[in-house]
Design an enzyme around this catalytic site. Sequence first.
Site, short mmCIF file in Angstrom:
data_model
loop_
_atom_site.label_atom_id
_atom_site.label_comp_id
_atom_site.label_asym_id
_atom_site.label_seq_id
_atom_site.Cartn_x
_atom_site.Cartn_y
_atom_site.Cartn_z
N SER A 47 -38.46 -37.89 -2.51
CA SER A 47 -37.33 -37.55 -1.64
C SER A 47 -37.35 -38.47 -0.43
CB SER A 47 -37.47 -36.09 -1.16
OG SER A 47 -36.61 -35.82 -0.08
N TYR B 41 -43.49 -30.79 3.75
CA TYR B 41 -42.67 -31.30 2.66
C TYR B 41 -42.77 -32.82 2.57
CZ TYR B 41 -38.52 -32.30 -0.20
OH TYR B 41 -37.67 -32.74 -1.18
#
Length: 314
Positions: free
Chosen positions: A162, A188
């Site tokens: 990501s 994350y």
Amino acid sequence: MSSHTRFTTPYGFETTSDEVIADVDLTGKRAIVTGAASGIGVETARALAGAGAEVTLAVRNVDAGRQVAAEITAKTGNTKVIAAPLELTDRRSVAAFTDAWRGPLHILVNNAGIMALPELHRTAEGWELQFATNHLGHFHLTTGLHRALAEARGARVVSVSSNGHRTSPIVFDDIHFERRAYDPWLAYGQSKTGNVLLAVEISTRWADDGITANALMPGGIRSGLQRHQLENATPEILEIFDNYPWKTLEQGAATSVLLAASPLVVGVTGRYFEDCNEAELTTDPDADSGVRPHALDPDAAARLWHVSLDLIRS
């Protein structure tokens, strides 16, 4: 990091999975897609099955996985689509999955993931849950399937990362937030950096086995992944979501499918893609696109490999 010519394709933001796999014949090839019961995992699996591959949906919820497998078979006519149980945060589950695999594996798409959990969650081992799910579980799975990947002579490993990787390198001194304050996006980001570093290390460590590995940013796709951000969201956050350049599932899966199956990327390895092209290296802290140097650092990749081995063997 060695310099190389940035790899580009004729494709872009709006390209779909069907476009990148058109005319590709995967008959006789075997693929695994994790997290293939929802989101772009379903579409990735459908595209590979549509090209003739035998596809295993590695999923937490086997009933949901079987339903998706049946739907893919109905759409593609490919009866070699099955679901198998895999809980990435359970070392016994990962070991059971890899131990049960027989024969070569040509394509491994590490697609499953969780994002920005508002509160700190830990596994039974005390590992921070996003790192444990997004990186460690996939590391354990991938290394456990090494022999099968090598047997394929030309296997591809695809790591779904990501642009969130930009928020954090691997903080080796405190990976699991034992001493620093937990932050959902730092956790994350660290896990997504781990996804890229896994591809970087495989690209050198397993090169003699004919295995290539790349990572990617699929783009923003409306899915259950954003549920934590939408809970109690302010009007400002909701406006950002409404105006974000979202992709369809077919567009979101395109880069995964490109790296998994397209003849265009034969031999390409250790790189990070977005919108079906290799991303540009950038140090701009405000850039939403591109790949940060910390995610391609070969020293960090090698260190993370050894740290990950130690954790899953502990």
